[in-house]
Motif scaffolding. Sequence first.
Motif, PDB file in Angstrom:
ATOM      1  N   THR A  76       0.818  -1.206   0.000  1.00  0.00           N
ATOM      2  CA  THR A  76       0.000   0.000   0.000  1.00  0.00           C
ATOM      3  C   THR A  76       0.853   1.257   0.000  1.00  0.00           C
ATOM      4  O   THR A  76       0.623   2.184  -0.783  1.00  0.00           O
ATOM      5  CB  THR A  76      -0.924   0.004   1.231  1.00  0.00           C
ATOM      6  OG1 THR A  76      -1.785  -1.128   1.159  1.00  0.00           O
ATOM      7  CG2 THR A  76      -1.762   1.279   1.285  1.00  0.00           C
ATOM      8  N   GLN A  77       1.869   1.297   0.866  1.00  0.00           N
ATOM      9  CA  GLN A  77       2.726   2.470   0.949  1.00  0.00           C
ATOM     10  C   GLN A  77       3.501   2.686  -0.349  1.00  0.00           C
ATOM     11  O   GLN A  77       3.735   3.817  -0.773  1.00  0.00           O
ATOM     12  CB  GLN A  77       3.696   2.324   2.123  1.00  0.00           C
ATOM     13  CG  GLN A  77       4.412   3.622   2.478  1.00  0.00           C
ATOM     14  CD  GLN A  77       5.215   3.513   3.759  1.00  0.00           C
ATOM     15  OE1 GLN A  77       5.066   2.547   4.515  1.00  0.00           O
ATOM     16  NE2 GLN A  77       6.068   4.494   4.003  1.00  0.00           N
ATOM     17  N   LEU A  78       3.879   1.591  -0.996  1.00  0.00           N
ATOM     18  CA  LEU A  78       4.598   1.689  -2.277  1.00  0.00           C
ATOM     19  C   LEU A  78       3.707   2.319  -3.347  1.00  0.00           C
ATOM     20  O   LEU A  78       4.145   3.219  -4.090  1.00  0.00           O
ATOM     21  CB  LEU A  78       5.053   0.298  -2.725  1.00  0.00           C
ATOM     22  CG  LEU A  78       5.741   0.201  -4.095  1.00  0.00           C
ATOM     23  CD1 LEU A  78       7.016   1.038  -4.121  1.00  0.00           C
ATOM     24  CD2 LEU A  78       6.047  -1.260  -4.437  1.00  0.00           C
ATOM     25  N   ILE A  79       2.447   1.875  -3.429  1.00  0.00           N
ATOM     26  CA  ILE A  79       1.516   2.444  -4.415  1.00  0.00           C
ATOM     27  C   ILE A  79       1.257   3.915  -4.117  1.00  0.00           C
ATOM     28  O   ILE A  79       1.221   4.755  -5.021  1.00  0.00           O
ATOM     29  CB  ILE A  79       0.197   1.645  -4.423  1.00  0.00           C
ATOM     30  CG1 ILE A  79       0.441   0.217  -4.941  1.00  0.00           C
ATOM     31  CG2 ILE A  79      -0.860   2.338  -5.280  1.00  0.00           C
ATOM     32  CD1 ILE A  79      -0.775  -0.687  -4.872  1.00  0.00           C
ATOM     33  N   LEU A  80       1.108   4.250  -2.832  1.00  0.00           N
ATOM     34  CA  LEU A  80       0.911   5.651  -2.456  1.00  0.00           C
ATOM     35  C   LEU A  80       2.096   6.506  -2.875  1.00  0.00           C
ATOM     36  O   LEU A  80       1.940   7.650  -3.329  1.00  0.00           O
ATOM     37  CB  LEU A  80       0.683   5.761  -0.947  1.00  0.00           C
ATOM     38  CG  LEU A  80      -0.667   5.263  -0.419  1.00  0.00           C
ATOM     39  CD1 LEU A  80      -0.667   5.240   1.093  1.00  0.00           C
ATOM     40  CD2 LEU A  80      -1.806   6.126  -0.936  1.00  0.00           C
ATOM     41  N   ASP A  81       3.301   5.964  -2.729  1.00  0.00           N
ATOM     42  CA  ASP A  81       4.517   6.690  -3.110  1.00  0.00           C
ATOM     43  C   ASP A  81       4.540   6.956  -4.619  1.00  0.00           C
ATOM     44  O   ASP A  81       4.911   8.038  -5.067  1.00  0.00           O
ATOM     45  CB  ASP A  81       5.755   5.887  -2.695  1.00  0.00           C
ATOM     46  CG  ASP A  81       7.043   6.631  -3.021  1.00  0.00           C
ATOM     47  OD1 ASP A  81       7.299   7.662  -2.384  1.00  0.00           O
ATOM     48  OD2 ASP A  81       7.786   6.188  -3.928  1.00  0.00           O
ATOM     49  N   ILE A  82       4.129   5.953  -5.402  1.00  0.00           N
ATOM     50  CA  ILE A  82       4.086   6.118  -6.857  1.00  0.00           C
ATOM     51  C   ILE A  82       3.056   7.178  -7.234  1.00  0.00           C
ATOM     52  O   ILE A  82       3.318   8.054  -8.064  1.00  0.00           O
ATOM     53  CB  ILE A  82       3.746   4.780  -7.548  1.00  0.00           C
ATOM     54  CG1 ILE A  82       4.892   3.775  -7.327  1.00  0.00           C
ATOM     55  CG2 ILE A  82       3.494   4.974  -9.035  1.00  0.00           C
ATOM     56  CD1 ILE A  82       4.558   2.362  -7.772  1.00  0.00           C
ATOM     57  N   PHE A  83       1.896   7.115  -6.592  1.00  0.00           N
ATOM     58  CA  PHE A  83       0.855   8.105  -6.883  1.00  0.00           C
ATOM     59  C   PHE A  83       1.353   9.515  -6.542  1.00  0.00           C
ATOM     60  O   PHE A  83       1.087  10.467  -7.282  1.00  0.00           O
ATOM     61  CB  PHE A  83      -0.409   7.787  -6.077  1.00  0.00           C
ATOM     62  CG  PHE A  83      -1.378   6.903  -6.803  1.00  0.00           C
ATOM     63  CD1 PHE A  83      -0.987   5.649  -7.245  1.00  0.00           C
ATOM     64  CD2 PHE A  83      -2.673   7.302  -7.037  1.00  0.00           C
ATOM     65  CE1 PHE A  83      -1.871   4.819  -7.915  1.00  0.00           C
ATOM     66  CE2 PHE A  83      -3.572   6.485  -7.712  1.00  0.00           C
ATOM     67  CZ  PHE A  83      -3.170   5.238  -8.143  1.00  0.00           C
ATOM     68  N   ALA A  84       2.055   9.637  -5.417  1.00  0.00           N
ATOM     69  CA  ALA A  84       2.556  10.950  -5.004  1.00  0.00           C
ATOM     70  C   ALA A  84       3.536  11.520  -6.021  1.00  0.00           C
ATOM     71  O   ALA A  84       3.562  12.727  -6.279  1.00  0.00           O
ATOM     72  CB  ALA A  84       3.228  10.846  -3.628  1.00  0.00           C
ATOM     73  N   SER A  85       4.352  10.649  -6.625  1.00  0.00           N
ATOM     74  CA  SER A  85       5.337  11.116  -7.600  1.00  0.00           C
ATOM     75  C   SER A  85       4.719  11.423  -8.954  1.00  0.00           C
ATOM     76  O   SER A  85       5.280  12.182  -9.743  1.00  0.00           O
ATOM     77  CB  SER A  85       6.450  10.067  -7.760  1.00  0.00           C
ATOM     78  OG  SER A  85       5.947   8.884  -8.359  1.00  0.00           O
ATOM     79  N   ARG A  86       3.532  10.839  -9.242  1.00  0.00           N
ATOM     80  CA  ARG A  86       2.908  11.011 -10.553  1.00  0.00           C
ATOM     81  C   ARG A  86       1.854  12.111 -10.595  1.00  0.00           C
ATOM     82  O   ARG A  86       1.497  12.575 -11.677  1.00  0.00           O
ATOM     83  CB  ARG A  86       2.262   9.690 -10.995  1.00  0.00           C
ATOM     84  CG  ARG A  86       3.248   8.577 -11.298  1.00  0.00           C
ATOM     85  CD  ARG A  86       4.170   8.983 -12.431  1.00  0.00           C
ATOM     86  NE  ARG A  86       5.195   8.001 -12.693  1.00  0.00           N
ATOM     87  CZ  ARG A  86       5.130   7.094 -13.651  1.00  0.00           C
ATOM     88  NH1 ARG A  86       4.075   7.048 -14.423  1.00  0.00           N
ATOM     89  NH2 ARG A  86       6.124   6.259 -13.826  1.00  0.00           N
ATOM     90  N   ALA A  87       1.326  12.517  -9.445  1.00  0.00           N
ATOM     91  CA  ALA A  87       0.257  13.519  -9.435  1.00  0.00           C
ATOM     92  C   ALA A  87       0.776  14.844  -9.976  1.00  0.00           C
ATOM     93  O   ALA A  87       1.822  15.336  -9.546  1.00  0.00           O
ATOM     94  CB  ALA A  87      -0.284  13.696  -8.018  1.00  0.00           C
ATOM     95  N   GLN A  88       0.047  15.434 -10.915  1.00  0.00           N
ATOM     96  CA  GLN A  88       0.442  16.706 -11.518  1.00  0.00           C
ATOM     97  C   GLN A  88      -0.541  17.829 -11.175  1.00  0.00           C
ATOM     98  O   GLN A  88      -0.133  18.942 -10.888  1.00  0.00           O
ATOM     99  CB  GLN A  88       0.533  16.551 -13.044  1.00  0.00           C
ATOM    100  CG  GLN A  88       1.570  15.547 -13.508  1.00  0.00           C
ATOM    101  CD  GLN A  88       2.988  15.965 -13.185  1.00  0.00           C
ATOM    102  OE1 GLN A  88       3.303  17.155 -13.213  1.00  0.00           O
ATOM    103  NE2 GLN A  88       3.840  15.009 -12.861  1.00  0.00           N
TER     104      GLN A  88
END
Length: 424
Positions: A107-119
């Motif tokens: 879960t934390q890994l997916i959240l990290d990816i989302f945080a880096s991709r949000a524009q």
Amino acid sequence: MEEIIEREQEFVVLVGCQFDTDDERFDYSLEELKSLVETAQGVVVGTITQKRQKVEPSTYIGRGKVDELIALLEETSAELVVFNDELSPSQIRNVHTRTGKTVIDRTQLILDIFASRAQSREGKLQVELAQLSYLLPRLAGQGLALSRQGGGIGSKGPGETQLESDRRHIRRRMDEIKHQLEAVVGHRQRYRERRKRNEELQVAIVGYTNAGKSTLLNRLAKADTLEENQLFATLDPTTRQCSLESGMKVLLSDTVGFIQDLPTTLVAAFRSTLEELQGADLLLHVVDSSNADYVQHEQTVNKLIHELDAQGIPQLIVYNKSDQQVVPFVPSNEDDSIEMSALDDDDIAELKRAMEEKLMEQMSEYHVHIQSNEGKLLSRCKETTLVQSQEWNEDKEWYDVYGYVLERTAIGQELLNRMKVEGL
């Protein structure tokens, strides 16, 4: 630049527990976890797996496997351990204590990816809300590191104060984000209502992450959405106009990709974005037919569509990447589906025709006479209805127009009323 380089050098060890007998599904889940790590700029240098009947409460995996993990970490010089499941705060703390390494879960890994991709501002707010929702119940474990706490008088150190302060700060920030998102949701709702008034049909593109949704949007609408062979390449929703084969115009919306075991905090945070599905007239469910686990992907997306109360919307399944299939492919649904490649122009044209047929199922047939001086009405028919034929009548000096229209739209009411008046 230094931070990017450091992340590219980060070595990761994966840990997974198998609790059922489906070896193939478990292996695919680990492959997907590896892809997630690579998307987050990590390098997988080792994997630890274990078959168990149930989770070990203290460390998720057994004592012997923890020792094996410690040895692998020393051998590979990895600094990060990623578990293929959601761990409790105590499990993360105990494994970290034993290994001395950073420990995160899926879960934390997916959240990290989302945080880096949000524009967009909305995307960033939604990700932050999901991260804080995930962090809040896990603060208790961190509070122990701030100060030794006991149950007797005088045993509560400053760690308790800090813990409560952190909780208050997080809750206050979550309330602020929710308030800001309410304004965004209101704007999005007004935008949807305006589209309905403008008689524009909405088609939402949904599907598993990396199924080719953005590529399909670009080919259908000649857009320029980011295309990458990575998980969650597109995070912020995109809406573009698309002309079908008959000339009718529809709005295409690209949505965030789904994934197996998508964190509930993310589903909740992105609900305002995913509500675009509920206002759609048609769902294009894109499935990567070249992926060996395409059936599981299809079921995962259908489950989330059901959770979003969008299961009643007509759905056309697009089995994409037919040019990359390596094994015999059997579609799960042959009636409401099309097998194609988004890179093939003929397939795109065939998809547009299939979209018209699915939309036609919701429409009413009409036949009207449009006078030569009613050019504006004729133009509206071409853009907002499915015109099947248009013939000029020399004797009567009008157009005989046959087609299909949505009754709920203003143009639908106008055309159907005209049919009654003209006795057609």
